[in-house]
Design an enzyme around this catalytic site. Structure first.
Site, PDB file in Angstrom:
ATOM      1  N   THR A  55      -6.794  -9.695  -4.552  1.00 16.75           N
ATOM      2  CA  THR A  55      -6.023 -10.686  -4.459  1.00 16.75           C
ATOM      3  C   THR A  55      -5.960 -12.008  -3.711  1.00 16.75           C
ATOM      4  O   THR A  55      -6.365 -11.856  -2.446  1.00 16.75           O
ATOM      5  CB  THR A  55      -4.461 -10.313  -4.635  1.00 16.75           C
ATOM      6  OG1 THR A  55      -4.265  -9.642  -3.643  1.00 16.75           O
ATOM      7  CG2 THR A  55      -4.347  -9.527  -5.901  1.00 16.75           C
ATOM      8  N   LEU A  90       0.878  -1.235  -0.148  1.00 21.57           N
ATOM      9  CA  LEU A  90      -0.190  -0.046  -0.044  1.00 21.57           C
ATOM     10  C   LEU A  90       0.730   1.189  -0.037  1.00 21.57           C
ATOM     11  O   LEU A  90       0.588   2.346   0.603  1.00 21.57           O
ATOM     12  CB  LEU A  90      -1.095   0.029   1.204  1.00 21.57           C
ATOM     13  CG  LEU A  90      -2.149  -1.112   1.312  1.00 21.57           C
ATOM     14  CD1 LEU A  90      -2.995  -1.176   2.358  1.00 21.57           C
ATOM     15  CD2 LEU A  90      -2.971  -0.870   0.054  1.00 21.57           C
ATOM     16  N   CYS A 104      -6.744  -5.949   0.982  1.00 21.91           N
ATOM     17  CA  CYS A 104      -5.298  -6.280   0.679  1.00 21.91           C
ATOM     18  C   CYS A 104      -4.616  -7.287   1.568  1.00 21.91           C
ATOM     19  O   CYS A 104      -4.793  -6.895   2.799  1.00 21.91           O
ATOM     20  CB  CYS A 104      -4.589  -4.808   0.664  1.00 21.91           C
ATOM     21  SG  CYS A 104      -2.687  -5.111   0.332  1.00 21.91           S
TER      22      CYS A 104
END
Length: 301
Positions: free
Chosen positions: A188, A72, A125
Site C-alpha cells: 500500500t 501487523l 507495510c
C-alpha cells in the site's frame, strides 16, 4: 483457453492469488477463498511474537479504495502453525507472509512455519514501526533478509515491495541478488484521512496505507519498471477488481496477480477474473504467456 501458470516457482491453476491481509487469519478462511476459485492464497503477515495491532478505527472506506492501519496484528508463528496446516487442505498453494525487523527474525518465522509452499517477505507495510517499509526501503537490508530466508528454506521465496520509494527498481534488484524467486509489487501507499468536523485524523494510528483501484496506476508503473530490469518473475498487486485489470498488469509484466481489496466487495472475484482472462485469450486467440510483458514488446516495435 488454459490459464495455468508458473508464478515464482509455484504452478497455479489460474493466475489469481489472495493477497496478504484479507481473510488470511484462519485456515478456514483461506480454504474458503481457495474454494471460490483462487489459484493460490497468501496468509496474514505473521511475526515472531503476538501483536495486537493498532487501535480502531484501523480501516476506512473511500470512493476508490481503502486506507488501513492494522499494525501487523498476528498471533505469532507458534500459534499460527495449526492454521497453516488447515489451509494446506485447500488444494492450492499456500504462501506464508512473514515479517520481522532483522534477517534473524525473518528466518525464525520461516523456520517456525514449516509446510508453507512459499514464503512472501513483507518488507513493505507502511504502518508498523520498525517493520515492513522501514526494512524495505534499504536495498542492503532487503538483500540480506532475502538471502537469509533463502538459505533457511527449500521452497520459493517472494519479496513484497513498497512503492513508497523514489525508485522501486533498486529494491527489486536487491531482492533478486538475495536469491528471491519473485517479487510482488506493490504494497500500500502511505495515506491519511482527516475528519473535517473535528480536525482529528480518522485512523487510530493517524496514517495508514492506501489500497484498491486508486493505487492501480502506480502499481502498473512499478510492475512495468521492475519487469524491465529483473530476470525473476513479477507478481502484480494493487487495485485488481476485474479481469481487465489483471490483463493490464500482465501486459505490464506480471506473471500473476494478487487480489485484496476487491474481495471485500465480492468473494467471487477470483472466479470472475479467471473466467474473464480465459475469455479474453479466446477472443484474441492468444496464450497467457503471450500477453505477459506485451506492453514492452509493443513499444519496441
Amino acid at each position: 483457453m488454459k490459464i495455468t501458470c508458473n508464478a515464482g516457482g509455484l504452478t497455479l491453476k489460474n493466475p489469481t492469488i489472495l493477497a496478504a491481509g484479507v481473510l488470511g487469519t484462519t485456515g478456514a478462511s483461506l480454504k474458503r477463498i481457495a474454494s471460490m476459485g483462487a489459484g493460490a492464497v497468501v496468509t496474514k503477515s505473521i511475526g515472531t511474537e503476538p501483536k495486537p495491532g493498532h487501535h480502531n478505527p484501523s480501516m476506512i472506506r473511500l470512493e476508490e479504495g481503502y486506507i488501513n492501519a492494522m499494525g501487523l496484528p498476528n498471533p505469532s508463528f507458534g500459534e499460527f502453525r495449526q492454521e497453516l496446516e488447515i489451509a494446506r487442505e485447500s488444494g492450492v498453494p499456500v504462501i506464508a507472509s512473514i515479517f520481522g525487523a532483522t534477517p534473524e527474525e525473518f528466518t525464525a518465522v520461516a523456520n517456525g512455519l514449516p509446510g508453507a509452499d512459499a514464503y512472501e517477505l513483507n518488507v513493505s507495510c507502511p504502518h508498523a514501526k520498525g517493520y515492513g517499509m522501514q526494512c524495505g526501503t534499504d536495498p542492503e537490508l532487503v538483500r540480506s533478509i532475502t538471502k537469509a530466508v533463502k538459505a533457511a528454506v527449500k521452497v520459493p521465496v517472494w519479496v513484497k515491495l513498497t512503492p513508497n520509494v523514489t525508485d522501486i527498481r533498486p529494491i527489486g534488484l536487491a531482492a533478486q541478488e538475495g536469491g528471491a524467486d519473485a517479487v510482488v509489487a506493490i504494497n500500500t501507499l502511505k495515506a491519511m484521512a482527516i475528519d473535517i468536523n473535528t480536525g482529528w485524523p480518522i485512523l487510530g494510528n493517524r496514517s495508514g496505507g492506501l489500497s484498491g483501484p486508486a493505487v492501480k496506476p502506480v502499481a502498473i508503473k512499478c510492475v512495468y519498471d521492475l519487469y524491465e530490469v529483473l530476470d525473476i518473475p513479477v507478481i502484480g498487486v494493487g487495485g485488481v477488481s476485474n479481469w481487465a485489470d489483471a490483463i493490464e498488469f500482465m501486459m505490464a509484466g506480471a506473471c500473476a496477480v494478487e487480489i485484496g481489496s476487491a474481495v471485500y466487495e465480492d468473494i467471487g472475484t477470483f472466479a470472475s477474473v479467471s473466467m474473464g482472462i480465459s475469455n479474453y485469450l479466446d477472443r484474441k486467440n492468444m496464450k497467457l504467456d503471450e500477453i505477459i510483458g506485451l506492453a514492452h514488446r509493443v513499444v519496441k516495435q
